[in-house]
Design a protein around this motif. Structure first.
Motif, PDB file in Angstrom:
ATOM      1  N   LEU A   1       0.827  -1.199   0.000  1.00 24.45           N
ATOM      2  CA  LEU A   1       0.000   0.000   0.000  1.00 24.45           C
ATOM      3  C   LEU A   1       0.866   1.255   0.000  1.00 24.45           C
ATOM      4  O   LEU A   1       0.558   2.233  -0.692  1.00 24.45           O
ATOM      5  N   TRP A   2       1.972   1.232   0.719  1.00 22.65           N
ATOM      6  CA  TRP A   2       2.856   2.392   0.778  1.00 22.65           C
ATOM      7  C   TRP A   2       3.434   2.715  -0.605  1.00 22.65           C
ATOM      8  O   TRP A   2       3.654   3.877  -0.917  1.00 22.65           O
ATOM      9  N   THR A   3       3.633   1.688  -1.443  1.00 24.86           N
ATOM     10  CA  THR A   3       4.147   1.972  -2.793  1.00 24.86           C
ATOM     11  C   THR A   3       3.174   2.839  -3.580  1.00 24.86           C
ATOM     12  O   THR A   3       3.580   3.536  -4.501  1.00 24.86           O
ATOM     13  N   ARG A   4       1.901   2.821  -3.206  1.00 24.59           N
ATOM     14  CA  ARG A   4       0.895   3.626  -3.908  1.00 24.59           C
ATOM     15  C   ARG A   4       0.580   4.947  -3.192  1.00 24.59           C
ATOM     16  O   ARG A   4       0.080   5.877  -3.820  1.00 24.59           O
ATOM     17  N   LEU A   5       0.840   5.007  -1.883  1.00 33.34           N
ATOM     18  CA  LEU A   5       0.518   6.212  -1.116  1.00 33.34           C
ATOM     19  C   LEU A   5       1.701   7.168  -0.994  1.00 33.34           C
ATOM     20  O   LEU A   5       1.506   8.371  -0.792  1.00 33.34           O
ATOM     21  N   SER A   6       2.910   6.652  -1.102  1.00 29.99           N
ATOM     22  CA  SER A   6       4.101   7.486  -0.899  1.00 29.99           C
ATOM     23  C   SER A   6       4.253   8.504  -2.018  1.00 29.99           C
ATOM     24  O   SER A   6       3.698   8.352  -3.110  1.00 29.99           O
TER      25      SER A   6
ATOM     26  N   SER B   1       3.014  11.328  -2.626  1.00 30.17           N
ATOM     27  CA  SER B   1       1.788  11.989  -3.102  1.00 30.17           C
ATOM     28  C   SER B   1       1.261  11.412  -4.407  1.00 30.17           C
ATOM     29  O   SER B   1       0.684  12.119  -5.230  1.00 30.17           O
ATOM     30  N   GLN B   2       1.462  10.094  -4.613  1.00 32.30           N
ATOM     31  CA  GLN B   2       1.051   9.459  -5.855  1.00 32.30           C
ATOM     32  C   GLN B   2      -0.456   9.307  -5.997  1.00 32.30           C
ATOM     33  O   GLN B   2      -0.966   9.265  -7.112  1.00 32.30           O
ATOM     34  N   LEU B   3      -1.168   9.203  -4.902  1.00 28.41           N
ATOM     35  CA  LEU B   3      -2.601   8.947  -4.958  1.00 28.41           C
ATOM     36  C   LEU B   3      -3.344  10.285  -4.946  1.00 28.41           C
ATOM     37  O   LEU B   3      -3.597  10.866  -3.889  1.00 28.41           O
ATOM     38  N   GLY B   4      -3.654  10.779  -6.122  1.00 31.43           N
ATOM     39  CA  GLY B   4      -4.413  12.020  -6.247  1.00 31.43           C
ATOM     40  C   GLY B   4      -3.714  13.242  -5.693  1.00 31.43           C
ATOM     41  O   GLY B   4      -4.357  14.245  -5.397  1.00 31.43           O
ATOM     42  N   GLY B   5      -2.397  13.173  -5.501  1.00 33.08           N
ATOM     43  CA  GLY B   5      -1.648  14.301  -4.963  1.00 33.08           C
ATOM     44  C   GLY B   5      -1.728  14.436  -3.448  1.00 33.08           C
ATOM     45  O   GLY B   5      -1.224  15.403  -2.884  1.00 33.08           O
ATOM     46  N   HIS B   6      -2.345  13.468  -2.795  1.00 29.30           N
ATOM     47  CA  HIS B   6      -2.496  13.522  -1.339  1.00 29.30           C
ATOM     48  C   HIS B   6      -1.244  12.996  -0.649  1.00 29.30           C
ATOM     49  O   HIS B   6      -0.731  11.946  -1.007  1.00 29.30           O
ATOM     50  N   LYS B   7      -0.793  13.745   0.341  1.00 32.00           N
ATOM     51  CA  LYS B   7       0.405  13.369   1.084  1.00 32.00           C
ATOM     52  C   LYS B   7       0.030  12.481   2.261  1.00 32.00           C
ATOM     53  O   LYS B   7      -0.896  12.795   3.010  1.00 32.00           O
ATOM     54  N   PHE B   8       0.752  11.392   2.411  1.00 32.95           N
ATOM     55  CA  PHE B   8       0.531  10.456   3.510  1.00 32.95           C
ATOM     56  C   PHE B   8       1.804  10.296   4.325  1.00 32.95           C
ATOM     57  O   PHE B   8       2.905  10.432   3.816  1.00 32.95           O
ATOM     58  N   ARG B   9       1.595   9.970   5.583  1.00 35.82           N
ATOM     59  CA  ARG B   9       2.677   9.578   6.485  1.00 35.82           C
ATOM     60  C   ARG B   9       2.379   8.141   6.892  1.00 35.82           C
ATOM     61  O   ARG B   9       1.227   7.725   6.967  1.00 35.82           O
ATOM     62  N   ARG B  10       3.427   7.381   7.178  1.00 37.55           N
ATOM     63  CA  ARG B  10       3.194   6.014   7.636  1.00 37.55           C
ATOM     64  C   ARG B  10       3.670   5.866   9.060  1.00 37.55           C
ATOM     65  O   ARG B  10       4.601   6.535   9.498  1.00 37.55           O
ATOM     66  N   GLN B  11       2.979   4.999   9.789  1.00 39.00           N
ATOM     67  CA  GLN B  11       3.242   4.767  11.212  1.00 39.00           C
ATOM     68  C   GLN B  11       3.347   6.111  11.936  1.00 39.00           C
ATOM     69  O   GLN B  11       4.339   6.430  12.573  1.00 39.00           O
ATOM     70  N   SER B  12       2.296   6.876  11.810  1.00 38.76           N
ATOM     71  CA  SER B  12       2.233   8.226  12.367  1.00 38.76           C
ATOM     72  C   SER B  12       1.638   8.196  13.775  1.00 38.76           C
ATOM     73  O   SER B  12       0.569   7.613  13.990  1.00 38.76           O
TER      74      SER B  12
ATOM     75  N   LEU C   1      -5.193  -4.396  -4.830  1.00 31.55           N
ATOM     76  CA  LEU C   1      -4.576  -3.125  -4.457  1.00 31.55           C
ATOM     77  C   LEU C   1      -5.211  -1.959  -5.218  1.00 31.55           C
ATOM     78  O   LEU C   1      -5.455  -0.898  -4.648  1.00 31.55           O
ATOM     79  N   GLU C   2      -5.505  -2.167  -6.489  1.00 29.27           N
ATOM     80  CA  GLU C   2      -6.111  -1.094  -7.292  1.00 29.27           C
ATOM     81  C   GLU C   2      -7.471  -0.692  -6.714  1.00 29.27           C
ATOM     82  O   GLU C   2      -7.774   0.497  -6.597  1.00 29.27           O
TER      83      GLU C   2
END
Length: 135
Positions: A19-24, A26-37, A93-94
């Motif tokens: 999942l991180w490969t798709r969220l890191s 800002s790949q998903l719609g330009g949204h920024k994610f942090r992991r293990q926050s 995943l998609e």
């Protein structure tokens, strides 16, 4: 808590890695994610501060009562929690990413960009908002 989160970032589960490969970045719609926050006394698998979306990747051994209590605490912080299953991440995943993106698009921004708080995690806002909040 920060040390534990750091250790979890170093040794993610296979579904979290995928999942991180798709969220890191800002790949998903330009949204920024942090992991293990770290959010209060909890560690969120993934967190989008701009939207206030917490994503939890759940395995087969999750404690549903503990999840409900944690979700309620997150909701009191005006955060939305989205649970996705390990199997869904591995097999579809998609579809998981489409669901996350759809959820993000329906949520309002929590602040105007750029964020007025220079903290990379937006902790200042969470800390201010959570004062007096009992977990």
């Amino acid at each position: 808590m920060d040390g534990f989160a750091r250790d979890m970032r170093k040794d993610p589960t296979e579904p979290e890695k995928r999942l991180w490969t798709r969220l890191s970045s800002s790949q998903l719609g330009g949204h920024k994610f942090r992991r293990q926050s770290v959010i209060g006394p909890f560690i969120a698998d993934f967190f989008c501060p701009q939207k206030g979306l917490v994503i939890e990747v759940d395995g087969d051994t999750h404690d549903i009562l503990a999840d409900l209590k944690r979700d309620a605490a997150m909701n009191r912080l005006e955060l939305k929690v989205l649970h996705v299953g390990n199997a869904d991440v591995i097999r579809n995943l998609e579809g998981v990413c489409e669901n996350i993106l759809r959820t993000l698009e329906l949520m309002p921004d929590r602040w105007a960009s750029p964020h007025p708080n220079p903290s990379p995690e937006g902790e200042g806002l969470l800390e201010q908002h959570s004062k007096g909040t009992e977990f």
